[in-house]
Scaffold this motif. Structure first.
Motif, PDB file in Angstrom:
ATOM      1  N   GLU A   4      19.397   9.655  20.294  1.00  0.00           N
ATOM      2  CA  GLU A   4      18.327  10.507  19.767  1.00  0.00           C
ATOM      3  C   GLU A   4      17.841  10.068  18.391  1.00  0.00           C
ATOM      4  O   GLU A   4      16.810  10.534  17.914  1.00  0.00           O
ATOM      5  N   LEU A   5      18.599   9.162  17.748  1.00  0.00           N
ATOM      6  CA  LEU A   5      18.199   8.661  16.427  1.00  0.00           C
ATOM      7  C   LEU A   5      17.708   7.213  16.468  1.00  0.00           C
ATOM      8  O   LEU A   5      17.324   6.666  15.438  1.00  0.00           O
ATOM      9  N   LEU A   6      17.722   6.580  17.645  1.00  0.00           N
ATOM     10  CA  LEU A   6      17.423   5.149  17.721  1.00  0.00           C
ATOM     11  C   LEU A   6      16.045   4.808  17.172  1.00  0.00           C
ATOM     12  O   LEU A   6      15.885   3.846  16.421  1.00  0.00           O
ATOM     13  N   GLY A   7      15.032   5.585  17.566  1.00  0.00           N
ATOM     14  CA  GLY A   7      13.681   5.292  17.098  1.00  0.00           C
ATOM     15  C   GLY A   7      13.580   5.369  15.595  1.00  0.00           C
ATOM     16  O   GLY A   7      13.012   4.491  14.938  1.00  0.00           O
ATOM     17  N   ARG A   8      14.150   6.436  15.013  1.00  0.00           N
ATOM     18  CA  ARG A   8      14.064   6.607  13.561  1.00  0.00           C
ATOM     19  C   ARG A   8      14.910   5.576  12.816  1.00  0.00           C
ATOM     20  O   ARG A   8      14.516   5.066  11.768  1.00  0.00           O
ATOM     21  N   MET A   9      16.101   5.262  13.365  1.00  0.00           N
ATOM     22  CA  MET A   9      16.921   4.239  12.726  1.00  0.00           C
ATOM     23  C   MET A   9      16.202   2.885  12.737  1.00  0.00           C
ATOM     24  O   MET A   9      16.099   2.200  11.716  1.00  0.00           O
ATOM     25  N   ASN A  10      15.667   2.497  13.915  1.00  0.00           N
ATOM     26  CA  ASN A  10      14.956   1.225  14.001  1.00  0.00           C
ATOM     27  C   ASN A  10      13.702   1.227  13.124  1.00  0.00           C
ATOM     28  O   ASN A  10      13.368   0.215  12.502  1.00  0.00           O
ATOM     29  N   ALA A  11      13.005   2.379  13.079  1.00  0.00           N
ATOM     30  CA  ALA A  11      11.806   2.460  12.244  1.00  0.00           C
ATOM     31  C   ALA A  11      12.150   2.347  10.768  1.00  0.00           C
ATOM     32  O   ALA A  11      11.438   1.688   9.997  1.00  0.00           O
ATOM     33  N   THR A  12      13.246   2.993  10.356  1.00  0.00           N
ATOM     34  CA  THR A  12      13.663   2.898   8.956  1.00  0.00           C
ATOM     35  C   THR A  12      13.992   1.462   8.594  1.00  0.00           C
ATOM     36  O   THR A  12      13.561   0.946   7.550  1.00  0.00           O
ATOM     37  N   LEU A  13      14.761   0.795   9.464  1.00  0.00           N
ATOM     38  CA  LEU A  13      15.084  -0.612   9.206  1.00  0.00           C
ATOM     39  C   LEU A  13      13.834  -1.472   9.198  1.00  0.00           C
ATOM     40  O   LEU A  13      13.662  -2.342   8.326  1.00  0.00           O
ATOM     41  N   ARG A  14      12.934  -1.217  10.158  1.00  0.00           N
ATOM     42  CA  ARG A  14      11.702  -2.009  10.207  1.00  0.00           C
ATOM     43  C   ARG A  14      10.852  -1.774   8.960  1.00  0.00           C
ATOM     44  O   ARG A  14      10.253  -2.698   8.414  1.00  0.00           O
ATOM     45  N   PHE A  15      10.770  -0.514   8.527  1.00  0.00           N
ATOM     46  CA  PHE A  15      10.004  -0.201   7.324  1.00  0.00           C
ATOM     47  C   PHE A  15      10.562  -0.951   6.122  1.00  0.00           C
ATOM     48  O   PHE A  15       9.824  -1.542   5.327  1.00  0.00           O
ATOM     49  N   MET A  16      11.890  -0.957   6.009  1.00  0.00           N
ATOM     50  CA  MET A  16      12.524  -1.600   4.861  1.00  0.00           C
ATOM     51  C   MET A  16      12.420  -3.118   4.928  1.00  0.00           C
ATOM     52  O   MET A  16      12.122  -3.775   3.926  1.00  0.00           O
ATOM     53  N   VAL A  17      12.667  -3.677   6.112  1.00  0.00           N
ATOM     54  CA  VAL A  17      12.784  -5.134   6.181  1.00  0.00           C
ATOM     55  C   VAL A  17      11.457  -5.826   6.497  1.00  0.00           C
ATOM     56  O   VAL A  17      11.249  -6.968   6.103  1.00  0.00           O
ATOM     57  N   TRP A  18      10.558  -5.142   7.227  1.00  0.00           N
ATOM     58  CA  TRP A  18       9.240  -5.724   7.472  1.00  0.00           C
ATOM     59  C   TRP A  18       8.242  -5.308   6.405  1.00  0.00           C
ATOM     60  O   TRP A  18       7.207  -5.952   6.229  1.00  0.00           O
ATOM     61  N   GLY A  19       8.538  -4.213   5.697  1.00  0.00           N
ATOM     62  CA  GLY A  19       7.649  -3.793   4.628  1.00  0.00           C
ATOM     63  C   GLY A  19       7.574  -4.785   3.494  1.00  0.00           C
ATOM     64  O   GLY A  19       6.609  -4.789   2.711  1.00  0.00           O
ATOM     65  N   THR A  20       8.578  -5.646   3.362  1.00  0.00           N
ATOM     66  CA  THR A  20       8.525  -6.683   2.328  1.00  0.00           C
ATOM     67  C   THR A  20       7.614  -7.846   2.706  1.00  0.00           C
ATOM     68  O   THR A  20       7.252  -8.649   1.833  1.00  0.00           O
ATOM     69  N   MET A  21       7.231  -7.933   3.979  1.00  0.00           N
ATOM     70  CA  MET A  21       6.480  -9.112   4.425  1.00  0.00           C
ATOM     71  C   MET A  21       5.071  -9.197   3.832  1.00  0.00           C
ATOM     72  O   MET A  21       4.660 -10.267   3.377  1.00  0.00           O
ATOM     73  N   PRO A  22       4.283  -8.092   3.809  1.00  0.00           N
ATOM     74  CA  PRO A  22       2.970  -8.229   3.154  1.00  0.00           C
ATOM     75  C   PRO A  22       3.095  -8.578   1.672  1.00  0.00           C
ATOM     76  O   PRO A  22       2.261  -9.309   1.130  1.00  0.00           O
TER      77      PRO A  22
END
Length: 394
Positions: free
Chosen positions: A324-342
């Motif tokens: 039930e937390l997979l989407g939010r966990m993956n989104a948090t990680l994606r936000f943190m780790v892909w947010g540095t790309m731009p």
């Protein structure tokens, strides 16, 4: 299929900007930033939304949106109306769709496979992706030379459409997530953030991956300028050069499971970055002619380590997190780790504009050496295997 088309775009889209529209290094950096800015803009709420809905329909719709957006570029080129502004808009739209696709597919996989098969499943997906990355850039370079860069992008639109058709063929019946009446979106986002930040290993994995993605985006932003204007490579050779990283990635995907079993799933996470990171120093040493091969060798080695790292750490995240937390966990990680790309892409474009593309590549190479530091400062350094993975696999 979507990855094959996307890898054509890795070659064709920057060439549209650099060759067809004569973009400056800073404009090329802005284009890469636009492709990844969506992770900063919608990355966190996307995970909470996905935890409220079935994931397979989201995957199909994201592919359709990406196909439609990408198809507008060759149409505009045919009409003689293609501009950098349109490139930025298409990059941003496809980036938003990619946010939803990537978070959804990482959250959907655990519902398809038993948890003890997640490492093998993620390895198989990385193998498919790396195979596309081997063929895609070379195909992209050939299509650019044959058709021109804008019309080569039709291959990407076709790939996304075929991907949507294949996904519609999945017969697994996905249960509808239980509703959470009265729970605001902000509270659900905060729950995902808290899960990541409170876990000592996840927190350090996020820091290491954010560093890796920042400097990788810097490289992506300047590599076309570096290879075309500094090393003077033609489009066909440029595509083959970019395929070198994918060959390393494919080898990493094929070896990831065996390496995790041999040295331990915890140990392989940090060891893969320590061993392969120094090869990045070969990027800026590349020159014209035969010495351009140093760039290819560096890319193959660095991306071998990156894929081994990704298979191990993504599998760990999926094993650790409740469904039930997979989407939010993956989104948090994606936000943190892909947010540095731009941010990395903008930094790369600015450095290349001010000091030259080779200087920017030197900064990328030095930055890759910093990636293992958070991992070595985490509890991973004293572990062979991950406790959560061991418990899950029995």
């Amino acid at each position: 299929m979507s990855q094959l088309g996307a890898q054509v775009t890795v070659v064709a889209l920057p060439l549209v900007a650099v060759v067809a529209l004569d973009a400056s290094p800073l404009e090329a950096g802005l284009l890469t930033a636009a492709e990844t800015a969506a992770f900063l803009l919608v990355g966190l709420p996307a995970g909470a939304w996905l935890d409220r809905m079935r994931r397979l329909p989201v995957l199909v719709r994201a592919d359709v949106v990406r196909a439609a957006a990408m198809a507008t570029l060759p149409l505009a080129a045919w009409a003689g109306a293609l501009t950098m502004a349109q490139l930025y808009v298409v990059a941003l739209v496809t980036g938003v769709a990619t946010v939803f696709f990537d978070i959804a597919h990482q959250s959907y996989l655990p519902s398809l496979l038993p948890r003890e098969q997640l490492v093998a499943g993620n390895g198989a997906l990385e193998t498919a992706r790396s195979s596309a990355q081997v063929a895609g850039p070379g195909l992209g370079g050939a299509l650019v030379q044959l058709l021109g860069a804008p019309f080569a992008l039709l291959a990407d639109a076709l790939g996304y459409l075929l991907s949507a058709l294949f996904l519609r063929g999945i017969r697994h019946r996905e249960p509808r997530p239980a509703p959470a009446p009265g729970v605001p979106l902000r509270a659900q986002v905060a729950e995902g953030l808290a899960f990541v930040f409170r876990h000592p290993v996840l927190r350090m994995i996020a820091c290491a991956t954010a560093l890796a993605n920042f400097f990788t985006a810097m490289l992506v932003a300047v590599q076309t300028v570096f290879l075309v204007r500094v090393l003077e490579l033609p489009p066909g050779v440029l595509g083959l050069m970019m395929s070198a990283s994918a060959i390393g990635g494919l080898a990493g995907a094929l070896c990831a499971g065996a390496l995790a079993r041999a040295v331990g799933q915890a140990r392989v996470i940090w060891l893969s970055t320590v061993v392969t990171g120094p090869f990045a120093l070969l990027w800026p040493l590349a020159g014209r002619g035969a010495s351009a091969a140093w760039f290819a060798l560096a890319s193959a080695a660095v991306f071998f380590g990156a894929v081994v790292y990704n298979v191990a750490q993504v599998s760990f995240r999926q094993l650790l997190c409740p469904d039930e937390l997979l989407g939010r966990m993956n989104a948090t990680l994606r936000f943190m780790v892909w947010g540095t790309m731009p941010l990395g892409a903008l930094a790369g474009g600015a450095i290349a504009e001010a000091a030259g593309a080779r200087t920017a590549v030197w900064v990328c190479a030095a930055g890759i050496l910093l990636v293992p530091v958070p991992l070595l400062a985490s509890p991973l350094r004293g572990l062979r295997d991950l406790p959560a993975a061991a418990a899950a696999t029995g």
